[in-house]
Scaffold this active site. Structure first.
Site, mmCIF file in Angstrom:
data_model
loop_
_atom_site.group_PDB
_atom_site.id
_atom_site.type_symbol
_atom_site.label_atom_id
_atom_site.label_comp_id
_atom_site.label_asym_id
_atom_site.label_seq_id
_atom_site.Cartn_x
_atom_site.Cartn_y
_atom_site.Cartn_z
ATOM 1 C CB ILE A 68 -0.991 -0.005 1.187
ATOM 2 C CG1 ILE A 68 -1.991 -1.153 1.048
ATOM 3 C CG2 ILE A 68 -1.736 1.334 1.264
ATOM 4 C CD1 ILE A 68 -2.894 -1.345 2.257
ATOM 5 C CB CYS A 69 3.905 2.220 1.926
ATOM 6 S SG CYS A 69 3.263 2.013 3.597
ATOM 7 C CB THR A 70 5.095 0.515 -3.013
ATOM 8 O OG1 THR A 70 6.116 0.066 -2.115
ATOM 9 C CG2 THR A 70 5.674 0.677 -4.417
#
Length: 160
Positions: free
Chosen positions: A50-52
């Site tokens: 999700i962060c990427t």
């Protein structure tokens, strides 16, 4: 600090900080006062799915997030060297700041540190040129954020 911290509210002074970016250079929030609005984007971990995806959305649509009057500062509790490797891997050209030591101190100041996991929630804070919080959104680690509210808040600052 416990997981029941309080995020700064809209209209309050944004907690100032100085953190190392992915190149080991100091970046200070208050250095942008009077010059740029700043979006401070906390995220749990580099190299996670999700962060990427979220930071790639910023990278791929950078004109909507960063420009002459706004600066993106992405913050996690990862070490600086991890952030450098991730920035190189994903071609991020905005600052990735390490809140590694004292571990999570800035995330605590913004009310988004999860002590039990040693990570930050997905907190987004738009700080205006006067150093005041203009807009916030906080999501739990597994919940992707919706940046549409940020774009609306930024448009409001630009038209003010």
């Amino acid at each position: 600090m416990s997981d029941s911290q309080t995020a700064p509210s809209v209209g309050s002074e944004a907690p100032d900080f100085t953190l190392k970016n992915q190149f080991g250079e100091d970046v200070t929030l208050s250095s942008f006062r009077g010059d740029k609005n700043v979006v401070v984007v906390f995220y749990p971990f580099a190299f996670s799915g999700i962060c990427t995806g979220e930071l790639c959305e910023i990278r791929d649509n950078i004109a909507g997030f960063q420009g002459d009057d706004v600066q993106v500062l992405a913050v996690s509790c990862d070490p600086m060297f991890t952030l450098r490797a991730w920035a190189e891997d994903q071609r991020y050209d905005f600052p990735l700041l390490s809140d590694f030591w004292p571990h999570g101190k800035v995330a605590q100041d913004y009310g988004v540190f999860l002590e039990g996991g040693g990570l930050a929630k997905r907190g987004t804070f738009l700080v205006d040129k006067d150093g005041k919080v203009a807009w916030t959104l906080v999501n739990e680690p597994g919940e992707a954020r919706d940046f549409s509210g940020y774009h609306e808040a930024l448009a409001g600052l630009r038209s003010a």
